[in-house]
Design an enzyme around this catalytic site. Structure first.
Site, PDB file in Angstrom:
ATOM      1  N   ARG A  39     -30.396  -4.348  33.025  1.00  0.00           N
ATOM      2  CA  ARG A  39     -29.077  -4.964  32.818  1.00  0.00           C
ATOM      3  C   ARG A  39     -28.001  -3.962  33.207  1.00  0.00           C
ATOM      4  O   ARG A  39     -27.956  -2.864  32.688  1.00  0.00           O
ATOM      5  CB  ARG A  39     -28.908  -5.378  31.355  1.00  0.00           C
ATOM      6  N   GLU A  40     -27.163  -4.372  34.122  1.00  0.00           N
ATOM      7  CA  GLU A  40     -26.064  -3.519  34.576  1.00  0.00           C
ATOM      8  C   GLU A  40     -24.777  -4.295  34.420  1.00  0.00           C
ATOM      9  O   GLU A  40     -24.705  -5.468  34.786  1.00  0.00           O
ATOM     10  CB  GLU A  40     -26.260  -3.172  36.061  1.00  0.00           C
ATOM     11  N   SER A 108     -30.850 -17.167  28.031  1.00  0.00           N
ATOM     12  CA  SER A 108     -30.416 -16.879  26.653  1.00  0.00           C
ATOM     13  C   SER A 108     -30.039 -18.168  25.948  1.00  0.00           C
ATOM     14  O   SER A 108     -29.316 -18.995  26.509  1.00  0.00           O
ATOM     15  CB  SER A 108     -29.174 -15.983  26.665  1.00  0.00           C
ATOM     16  N   LYS A 137     -23.090  -5.733  22.073  1.00  0.00           N
ATOM     17  CA  LYS A 137     -22.448  -6.784  22.846  1.00  0.00           C
ATOM     18  C   LYS A 137     -21.375  -7.438  21.972  1.00  0.00           C
ATOM     19  O   LYS A 137     -21.595  -7.604  20.771  1.00  0.00           O
ATOM     20  CB  LYS A 137     -23.519  -7.841  23.162  1.00  0.00           C
ATOM     21  N   MET A 282     -29.533  -3.526 -15.525  1.00  0.00           N
ATOM     22  CA  MET A 282     -28.622  -4.530 -14.980  1.00  0.00           C
ATOM     23  C   MET A 282     -27.513  -3.799 -14.205  1.00  0.00           C
ATOM     24  O   MET A 282     -26.437  -3.574 -14.739  1.00  0.00           O
ATOM     25  CB  MET A 282     -28.029  -5.405 -16.091  1.00  0.00           C
TER      26      MET A 282
END
Ligand SMILES: Nc1ncnc2c1ncn2[C@@H]1O[C@H](COP(=O)(O)OP(=O)(O)OP(=O)(O)O)[C@@H](O)[C@H]1O
Ligand SMILES: Cc1ncsc1CCO
Length: 522
Positions: A39-40, A108, A137, A282
């Site tokens: 991926r570029e 995708s 992204k 608790m």
């Protein structure tokens, strides 16, 4: 056939300073990456081509297929094994025409519509995401979430389309991603796409190898059921024996049970926990969640009176418990009452894997998106589901955990078996928080189950211990103690019933369980 198991997506912008891209790729392949997507972003064609050619030579040496992101021309030029297109890139039908036969095309997908279209376009694989929110992204679509992936995977039944999950997948969430994304039809992801966990690492070989290890242990551990359970078959008799063993273990070991619960029943829940022989803490504050997760036996998260600080604590506590493989019991109190509760529950369940989800019929209907049973605030309305056994089983499959549906009859399922328990007393319905106490009893017994399983192999499991038996034991302890309390002469109504209930939880014997348990396994 491409092995999609560990799908590396490159990103030169993420390389650590001084790290050479080709060296990083070489190391990733040595670590066990099974397919690479180049991926570029914003790279000139000639430079992209050069990178693709050199990357291809490295992948070829490892016999690993290389896929090119977006650029059909580059894929053609370097004879790549495939192309991956986004929703706004080249349409699949045109890419198919341009590429040689046998070239893989992936797309995708973020939702059902995109998935349906990808299937009808004849893609070879889909990248489903974003699974987690990610900084790699900028996301312009909603996060699918681990549970959302499972729903999409179901759509692939009957097709040959493969699926990888993408977006924010890291070593720390990989097991949870694999386990939680399996569909109700048992369709699992074929692989996971990883970007920064490998590319941004100064030791990409080790990063890839660790991811591979989790993938293979998950796969050898098999389905949800094996990952959740330690026993494969149950009978009423074996369940009662197991429950008694757990009950004794709780008393012998006094496990710490961390509870983030509501301010209506907090003291009642803590008292019930002590009466069973466990030790409650608790605590709600984020800063102490990690420390507590190391020493506790189980975590209970109850959203009865959800406030922001406790909510933050719940998000972190569940993740810490998952990391420690400790049981997480979740009580989505009143989830149908407000949008706020609904969205909080969704975020919590998307963040960590619950081991047991417990609710009344109205709450579980709201959680499952069913309108067959309605609720009023924290209470359920009406007589419940027409087929409660199937409902509990299906919800367990969907949420990938044990489900306890409380009521006059309690239904407990691990996605295969359903235990139908008909103990209890109507006075339990006449005090507040009996469901919340049931959660504490389940968490205490899950802690006991975890201690009993300490010596067992933990690899590939998200939780240690038989949480199905833990859930049954918690309910039996409460409901049988309630029967015994109601028999007492000093009990005149709800007010005197509650202290008697605590006394009976405290003195409950294995013999009472054996004699009184009314259990059927379906
Ligand atoms: N009428 C009844 N007869 C027998 N057992 C009952 C009855 N009502 C409730 N119980 C028992 O009480 C426990 C709590 O279940 P219930 O469904 O009342 O929880 P809930 O609605 O979440 O309660 P709350 O909101 O008050 O915390 C269960 O173990 C269930 O078996
Ligand atoms: C009454 C009530 N309101 C929020 S939590 C709770 C306790 C019972 O679920």
């Amino acid at each position: 056939m491409i092995d999609y198991s560990l799908y590396l997506v490159t990103g030169r912008e993420l390389l650590p300073q001084g790290q050479d891209y080709f060296d990083s790729l070489e190391q990733s392949l040595q670590g066990g990456v099974t397919v690479v997507q180049i991926r570029e972003k914003n790279t000139d064609t000639s430079e992209f081509l050069d990178i693709a050619l050199r990357s291809k030579a490295i992948c070829d040496r490892h016999n690993v297929p290389m896929i090119v992101n977006d650029r059909v021309d580059i894929a053609l030029a370097v004879q790549a094994s495939g192309v991956h297109v986004g929703q706004t890139d080249m349409p699949v039908s045109i890419a198919r025409k341009l590429l040689p036969r046998g070239t893989v095309i992936g797309v995708s997908c973020n939702n059902i519509q995109e998935l349906d279209k990808a299937i009808s376009d004849g893609v070879d694989y889909v990248g489903i995401g974003a699974v987690w929110s990610t900084t790699t992204k900028t996301l312009n679509k909603p996060v699918v979430g681990v549970r959302g992936v499972g729903e999409l995977l179901r759509k692939l039944d009957g097709t040959s389309v493969k699926a990888v999950g993408i977006g924010g997948i890291k070593l720390k969430n990989l097991l949870r991603t694999l386990h939680g994304s399996v569909s109700t039809t048992n369709r699992a992801l074929d692989g996971v796409a990883v970007v920064s966990e490998i590319v941004a690492s100064t030791r990409p070989r080790e990063a890839a190898a660790k991811l591979c290890e989790v993938l293979s242990t998950f796969r050898s551990g098999g389905s949800i059921i094996k990952a959740m359970r330690t026993r494969s078959e149950y009978t009423a008799g074996s369940v009662i024996d197991g429950v008694i063993q757990i009950m004794n273990c709780v008393r012998d070991h006094n496990p710490l049970v961390h509870q983030i619960t509501n301010n209506v029943s907090i003291a009642q829940s803590a008292n019930a926990t002590i009466a069973l022989g466990a030790s409650p803490i608790m605590a709600t504050t984020v800063q102490e969640m990690e420390d507590i997760s190391r020493i506790n036996g189980a975590l209970l998260v109850n959203i009865g009176t959800l406030v922001p600080t406790a909510y933050e604590g719940m998000v972190v506590a569940g993740s810490c418990a998952n990391a420690q493989k400790k049981p997480v019991v979740f009580d989505p109190v009143g989830v149908g009452a407000s949008h706020f509760r609904q969205s909080s529950v969704n975020t919590l369940l998307d963040t960590w894997q619950a081991s047991v989800i417990k609710g009344n019929a109205g709450e579980l209907a709201a959680l499952a998106g069913s309108n067959e049973v309605q609720s009023k605030g924290v209470d359920t309305i009406g007589s419940g589901f027409k087929d409660p056994v199937s409902f509990a089983r299906n919800l367990a499959r969907k949420e990938r955990c044990v489900v306890v549906m409380s009521g006059k009859i309690d239904y407990i399922s691990d996605g295969t078996n359903v235990a139908v328990l008909s103990n209890g007393h109507q006075l339990l319905g006449q005090i507040t928080g009996s469901g919340c106490i049931a959660g504490s009893c389940i968490a205490s017994h899950c802690a006991g189950a975890m201690i009993l399983a300490q010596g067992e192999d933990k690899e590939g499991k998200l939780v240690i211990g038989d949480v199905f038996l833990g859930a049954i034991g918690g309910i039996l302890a409460l409901t049988i103690s309630a029967e015994l309390a109601a028999l007492r002469e000093d009990v005149k109504g709800p007010g005197t019933f509650f202290p008697a209930l605590i006394d009976e939880l405290f003195t409950l014997t294995p013999r009472s369980i054996q004699e009184r348990a009314r259990i059927q396994i379906q």
